[in-house]
Write a protein that holds these residues in place. Structure first.
Motif, PDB file in Angstrom:
ATOM      1  N   ARG A 180      54.517  23.886  70.785  1.00 11.45           N
ATOM      2  CA  ARG A 180      54.048  23.611  72.140  1.00 11.45           C
ATOM      3  C   ARG A 180      55.221  23.457  73.106  1.00 11.45           C
ATOM      4  O   ARG A 180      55.179  23.985  74.231  1.00 11.45           O
ATOM      5  N   GLU A 181      56.285  22.770  72.678  1.00 10.98           N
ATOM      6  CA  GLU A 181      57.441  22.605  73.554  1.00 10.98           C
ATOM      7  C   GLU A 181      58.111  23.948  73.850  1.00 10.98           C
ATOM      8  O   GLU A 181      58.570  24.183  74.975  1.00 10.98           O
ATOM      9  N   ILE A 182      58.173  24.822  72.848  1.00 10.38           N
ATOM     10  CA  ILE A 182      58.747  26.158  73.091  1.00 10.38           C
ATOM     11  C   ILE A 182      57.883  26.943  74.062  1.00 10.38           C
ATOM     12  O   ILE A 182      58.394  27.642  74.957  1.00 10.38           O
ATOM     13  N   SER A 183      56.563  26.840  73.908  1.00 14.85           N
ATOM     14  CA  SER A 183      55.675  27.556  74.841  1.00 14.85           C
ATOM     15  C   SER A 183      55.835  27.034  76.263  1.00 14.85           C
ATOM     16  O   SER A 183      55.752  27.812  77.229  1.00 14.85           O
ATOM     17  N   LEU A 186      58.876  28.653  77.691  1.00 11.91           N
ATOM     18  CA  LEU A 186      58.580  30.039  78.054  1.00 11.91           C
ATOM     19  C   LEU A 186      57.855  30.102  79.390  1.00 11.91           C
ATOM     20  O   LEU A 186      58.138  30.974  80.226  1.00 11.91           O
ATOM     21  N   ILE A 187      56.911  29.187  79.604  1.00  9.88           N
ATOM     22  CA  ILE A 187      56.184  29.160  80.879  1.00  9.88           C
ATOM     23  C   ILE A 187      57.146  28.886  82.035  1.00  9.88           C
ATOM     24  O   ILE A 187      57.068  29.527  83.105  1.00  9.88           O
ATOM     25  N   ARG A 238      46.066  26.716  75.326  1.00 10.04           N
ATOM     26  CA  ARG A 238      46.096  26.788  76.794  1.00 10.04           C
ATOM     27  C   ARG A 238      47.418  27.387  77.274  1.00 10.04           C
ATOM     28  O   ARG A 238      47.443  28.226  78.183  1.00 10.04           O
ATOM     29  N   ASN A 239      48.528  26.994  76.658  1.00  7.16           N
ATOM     30  CA  ASN A 239      49.828  27.540  77.056  1.00  7.16           C
ATOM     31  C   ASN A 239      49.911  29.030  76.780  1.00  7.16           C
ATOM     32  O   ASN A 239      50.528  29.781  77.552  1.00  7.16           O
ATOM     33  N   ILE A 243      50.962  32.027  79.392  1.00  2.00           N
ATOM     34  CA  ILE A 243      52.041  32.979  79.122  1.00  2.00           C
ATOM     35  C   ILE A 243      51.534  34.408  79.259  1.00  2.00           C
ATOM     36  O   ILE A 243      52.203  35.265  79.871  1.00  2.00           O
ATOM     37  N   GLU A 244      50.359  34.677  78.721  1.00  2.00           N
ATOM     38  CA  GLU A 244      49.812  36.028  78.830  1.00  2.00           C
ATOM     39  C   GLU A 244      49.512  36.389  80.280  1.00  2.00           C
ATOM     40  O   GLU A 244      49.730  37.542  80.698  1.00  2.00           O
ATOM     41  N   MET A 245      49.040  35.434  81.049  1.00  3.39           N
ATOM     42  CA  MET A 245      48.785  35.685  82.465  1.00  3.39           C
ATOM     43  C   MET A 245      50.083  36.000  83.207  1.00  3.39           C
ATOM     44  O   MET A 245      50.139  36.930  84.026  1.00  3.39           O
ATOM     45  N   LEU A 246      51.149  35.248  82.920  1.00  2.00           N
ATOM     46  CA  LEU A 246      52.432  35.489  83.577  1.00  2.00           C
ATOM     47  C   LEU A 246      53.024  36.831  83.160  1.00  2.00           C
ATOM     48  O   LEU A 246      53.606  37.546  83.991  1.00  2.00           O
ATOM     49  N   LEU A 247      52.880  37.197  81.890  1.00  2.00           N
ATOM     50  CA  LEU A 247      53.394  38.486  81.437  1.00  2.00           C
ATOM     51  C   LEU A 247      52.657  39.631  82.109  1.00  2.00           C
ATOM     52  O   LEU A 247      53.273  40.642  82.498  1.00  2.00           O
ATOM     53  N   ASP A 248      51.348  39.501  82.263  1.00  2.00           N
ATOM     54  CA  ASP A 248      50.587  40.548  82.950  1.00  2.00           C
ATOM     55  C   ASP A 248      50.985  40.647  84.417  1.00  2.00           C
ATOM     56  O   ASP A 248      51.048  41.744  84.985  1.00  2.00           O
TER      57      ASP A 248
END
Length: 503
Positions: A180-183, A186-187, A238-239, A243-248
């Motif tokens: 979770r902390e790594i995710s 990334l965010i 949730r994270n 992340i997928e939203m930001l990548l898109d």
């Protein structure tokens, strides 16, 4: 590029000390420096290097001597450099002409060496040590009547152990919290390069608080652990959506962050899938389970020991002959060591030209297939026979007594391999491998066995040369080490050229 001067050892008088005095000629490093043939080692070290192209490398004696110091004294990379900087005897050992109060090189040089050294390098060096000892003993195998195969000779002891990695003891909740902390990191990094004006909500403070609440409990119950696991899975899921939203939104055909971040993203995704399946199915195991995010190749290996029921690291199948321990099988997944016995016996025949007379191992190696193979090749297995025990009668009482005494003696003769594992783990930290990657961890483990075998070779030379003049001892000792170590250094450089081509 080769930048080399003769590494022939200077006399003690030629080594200058800034504070006066002179080195003690009876010091162990002084004696070893006189016995090791540095020029021959340097010749093998530079065989695969260009004399005109590339960046000039460090002196061969400096590099080889530093590797010997590191594993002999069981030091970290940084501590090895500091010890050489502070100790005049070690500087004399690595070939410096005078004491210098400065680091001889950066500690990262050890990392590059471990990356370039493969299993074949250590295998060739081990075989060279064995052949050197055999030549000194002048052992000749006799022929069986009417057969072209040499008679069985020697004793081989086999066993398996686990070389534990230096990782935090893994629990499901701590792994999910780290993921979770790594995710969240990334965010943060993806948000910085995106066009969003408001960072997605991650509830990181609340998630951290929930994790600490359960981790501080000494013995949390099963319901509390399951609840905490569900909460961390929800935060992580949730994270992942963020992340997928930001990548898109960022778009592009490649991952926008560094490759290390992309690798971490893959690992925590795989970890989430494993933990989610175990949570839903209410299980506590899965195939290829990840127990360390920084070292995803590490696997849990159930050993059933009283102190360590589960160990986290690589499993080794080891065979030992006359004190020389050879790693025959190296793997990160748990395996049944009995399946390696036939391969180990065939390797023994390749090394010595004959089968062993007896194989000493614990009961797990005594499978029907292994016993059949050993019986076909006239090899005695030092274990308990299969089937019911024979009924004692007046006619076979003496025979049964001798067989019992023989099994007891075989059990005693098998103790040295357990002592070898203890030596490696207590003296050389074989149970605390600090390398991070798969290749460097294997090179670290093989280096430990290499140093232990080298110490056996040194003791063998000292016993062999007892009563011989000092000059003859140095000459014979130098020739023996030259034959063993020159092949090792040559193989290191040959594989270095294959893995790291010249620029």
């Amino acid at each position: 590029m080769i930048r080399y001067k003769s590494t022939r050892q200077l006399g003690l008088e030629g080594f200058s000390l800034p504070f006066g005095g002179k080195l003690n000629p009876e010091n162990r490093w002084v004696k070893w420096s006189l016995a090791i043939p540095w020029d021959e080692l340097a010749s093998g070290y530079y065989k695969s290097m260009s004399s005109t192209q590339g960046r000039p490398g460090k002196d061969a004696r400096l590099v080889i001597g530093a590797v010997i110091i590191k594993h002999k004294l069981n030091l970290s990379d940084e501590e090895t450099v500091l010890q050489i900087q502070e100790n005049p005897y070690l500087q004399y050992f690595v070939g410096l002409s005078s004491y210098k109060d400065e680091p001889p090189f950066t500690a990262s040089l050890f990392v590059e060496i471990r990356k370039r050294m493969g299993r074949k390098v250590f295998l060739s060096f081990e075989e060279t040590i064995l052949s050197s000892i055999e030549k000194k003993r002048h052992r000749k195998t006799s022929k069986l009547p009417g057969s072209d195969d040499p008679e069985n000779h020697g004793k081989m002891v086999v066993d398996a152990t686990v070389a534990e990695q230096a990782i935090r003891y893994p629990t499901d909740i701590s792994l999910l919290n780290e993921a979770r902390e790594i995710s969240e990191q990334l965010i943060d990094e993806l948000y910085a390069i995106s066009s969003l004006t408001k960072k997605p909500r991650t509830y990181r403070q609340q998630a951290r608080k929930r994790y600490l609440a359960i981790s501080k409990k000494r013995n949390p119950g099963g319901k509390l652990r399951r609840k905490a696991t569900r909460e961390q899975l929800q935060y992580l899921r949730r994270n992942f959506r963020h992340i997928e939203m930001l990548l898109d939104m960022i778009g592009g055909r490649s991952f926008p962050l560094h490759h290390n971040r992309q690798r971490q993203y893959w690992i925590i995704h795989h970890l989430y899938g494993q933990q989610y399946r175990m949570y839903k199915e209410k299980k506590r195991r899965c195939d290829d389970r990840i127990v360390s995010i920084s070292q995803p190749h590490v696997r849990p290996i159930v050993r059933g020991k009283a102190s360590h029921k589960v160990e986290f690291g690589s499993k080794l199948s080891v065979s030992m002959v006359d004190g020389i321990a050879l790693v025959d099988h190296f793997g990160w997944d748990a395996f049944n060591e009995s399946t390696d016995l036939i391969t180990q016996i065939e390797a023994y025949k390749r090394r010595y030209g004959c089968f062993p007379e007896v194989v000493l191992a614990d009961g797990i190696y005594g499978t029907r297939a292994n016993r059949k193979y050993m019986k076909q090749n006239n090899i005695r297995f030092g274990g308990k026979p299969l089937g019911r025990p024979k009924r004692q009668t007046a006619g076979n009482a003496e025979q049964l007594k001798q067989e019992k005494l023989q099994r007891r003696q075989d059990a005693l003769d098998r103790i040295p391999i357990e002592g070898k594992f203890g030596q490696g783990k207590n003296g050389y930290r074989l149970n605390y491998i600090r390398a991070r990657t798969l290749k460097t961890s294997e090179a670290w483990i093989n280096s430990i066995f290499l140093v232990m075998n080298l110490m056996v070779l040194l003791r063998f030379c000292c016993a062999l040369l007892t009563g011989v003049s000092k000059k003859v001892q140095q000459d014979l000792f130098a020739n023996l080490l030259a034959e063993a170590l020159s092949v090792f250094v040559f193989q290191v450089m040959r594989w270095s050229t294959i893995l790291v081509p010249n620029r």
